[in-house]
Design an enzyme around this catalytic site. Structure first.
Site, PDB file in Angstrom:
ATOM      1  N   ASP A 190      -1.927   5.651  -5.082  1.00  0.00           N
ATOM      2  CA  ASP A 190      -2.187   4.729  -3.980  1.00  0.00           C
ATOM      3  C   ASP A 190      -2.499   3.327  -4.492  1.00  0.00           C
ATOM      4  O   ASP A 190      -3.608   3.052  -4.957  1.00  0.00           O
ATOM      5  CB  ASP A 190      -3.358   5.262  -3.145  1.00  0.00           C
ATOM      6  CG  ASP A 190      -3.681   4.399  -1.945  1.00  0.00           C
ATOM      7  OD1 ASP A 190      -2.950   3.426  -1.691  1.00  0.00           O
ATOM      8  OD2 ASP A 190      -4.675   4.693  -1.260  1.00  0.00           O
ATOM      9  N   ASP A 240       0.831  -1.200   0.000  1.00  0.00           N
ATOM     10  CA  ASP A 240       0.000   0.000   0.000  1.00  0.00           C
ATOM     11  C   ASP A 240       0.869   1.255   0.000  1.00  0.00           C
ATOM     12  O   ASP A 240       1.464   1.613   1.011  1.00  0.00           O
ATOM     13  CB  ASP A 240      -0.892  -0.031   1.248  1.00  0.00           C
ATOM     14  CG  ASP A 240      -1.861   1.132   1.325  1.00  0.00           C
ATOM     15  OD1 ASP A 240      -1.911   1.938   0.371  1.00  0.00           O
ATOM     16  OD2 ASP A 240      -2.567   1.240   2.340  1.00  0.00           O
TER      17      ASP A 240
END
Length: 424
Positions: A314, A127
């Site tokens: 992201d 992430d």
């Protein structure tokens, strides 16, 4: 299972010696292939949108909140769906694309990557939108340790050392949370090891975390200033290993319905077309954040978004969350597209051929996201869920995996920049 090693009871205080940059063994570059987890209990579009809203503190519209609440067991996944047999089959079926329709994106949320912590294998979500390396642990209540996750057991690691007085907590706008204790251990990703890496052990989690994506935790790859450990923030795995890499970079080579990979310390030029275009980032708040002020729809002229919010790149978010001006301009060109309160987001007729989406990643580079990638999920009765949704007036735009699946991406920690080029 490995034998139980002696658990190190001696507590360690925060000090410059303990938190000095961990050492790395092995290569100056390494690759981590993603693996496909069991396709049962996949997240739906509304669930993915709701998760992104919570992550960034956006106001959640009532229609979306109702959709996720009413169908949480389906939309967020049933934590009991993933059995031990499913986990064993993952290693045997890494090249299995499953049976999710190839014209949508929903199957792509079922990919994670393996790491080991203290010699224990875990499937993790990589992430770039967060900075915590946290795992489900044996510190959770016993009943929660069997709900579809492999839990890390510090008592079975001969290298684990508790970090006295350290704690962490992730809290989202809807008050869902995960929190726990912190320790130091050896983390192995792709054969490269960081010793004394801070690892955050979940001891209390909200039900939404137990249901999420069937992963065993998260490897945060943004910057340590975003980290939630207290009383002092800790460095991420990438920050710790970066000085030992051949190049201070990692790359995200994520593709639709392919396994894809993250690679550290190397840029594989065989994976993209043409030169890379780099854009500077603003990492002041810990994110890989860029400007994005221009866009286009299909063959139309490029349009300006004069009040554009900055965009965060992201990999931990699935969808594109864009400013309303951009969302409305795109979906207004799709016949039958509408804000569908019953589904919690923009939907459109599945038979519609979607236009390509052009989006500025930085001041000079225009990425092209093919129209077929803008179809996230097939719903019932010929209706599909859009891969781009509104950020609902949030403070940032969030560019998730749908953009990454069109672009080879280089995260350059040494030069504080991101490079982009189309996939081959």
């Amino acid at each position: 299972m490995r034998g139980i090693h002696l658990y190190l009871l001696s507590a360690i205080c925060f000090s410059s010696t303990v938190l000095a940059a961990p050492t790395k063994s092995g290569k100056g570059s390494f690759k981590v292939q993603r693996r496909r987890i069991s396709p049962r209990g996949l997240s739906g579009g509304a669930a993915e949108l709701g998760k992104a809203y919570r992550k960034y503190g956006f106001d959640i519209p009532p229609a979306l909140s109702n959709k996720v609440s009413m169908h949480s067991s389906l939309a967020l996944g049933d934590p009991g769906d993933r059995t031990e047999q499913d986990r064993e089959e993952e290693d045997d079926n890494d090249d299995d694309a499953g049976n999710i329709p190839a014209d949508t994106q929903e199957g792509d949320v079922s990919f994670h990557a393996p790491i080991t912590v203290g010699g224990q294998s875990l499937m993790m979500n990589f992430d770039t939108g967060s900075a915590d390396l946290w795992v489900f642990s044996t510190g959770l209540p016993a009943a929660q340790q069997t709900l579809g996750h492999t839990v890390f057991d510090p008592a079975k690691s001969s290298t684990f050392k508790p970090l006295q007085g350290a704690s962490w907590q992730i809290t989202y706008a809807d008050e869902s949370f995960a929190r726990g204790t912190v320790g130091l251990d050896t983390v192995d990703i792709g054969g490269a090891k960081v010793e004394n890496q801070a690892v955050e052990l979940a001891t209390t989690v909200a039900p939404s975390f137990l249901r999420q994506e069937h992963s065993d935790g998260l490897v945060g790859l943004s910057f340590g200033s975003l980290n939630t450990v207290k009383p002092r923030k800790v460095k991420t795995f990438f920050e710790n290993i970066m000085p030992t890499l051949d190049k201070p970079v990692f790359t995200a080579n994520l593709r639709h319905f392919e396994l894809g990979a993250y690679e550290f310390g190397k840029i594989d030029e065989s994976q993209f077309e043409g030169p890379l275009t780099y854009t500077p980032i603003d990492a002041s708040d810990g994110h890989w954040q860029i400007e994005s002020k221009t866009f286009g729809v299909g063959d139309g002229e490029k349009q300006s978004n004069p009040n554009a919010k900055p965009a965060i790149m992201d990999t931990g978010t699935t969808l594109i969350l864009a400013d309303d001006l951009v969302v409305e301009a795109y979906w207004s060109q799709v016949e039958g597209a509408e804000m569908n309160d019953a589904e919690g987001g923009v939907t459109f007729p599945c038979e519609t051929q979607l236009p390509d989406f052009h989006i500025a990643l930085g001041p000079t580079y225009m990425a092209v996201v093919p129209g077929d990638l803008m179809n996230y999920q097939r719903l019932s009765l010929g209706t599909c869920f859009g891969g781009m949704q509104s950020n609902n007036g949030g403070s940032v735009q969030v560019y998730g995996d749908i953009i990454f699946k069109s672009q080879f991406t280089v995260f350059d920690g040494g030069n504080q920049s991101i490079g982009f080029a189309p996939h081959k």
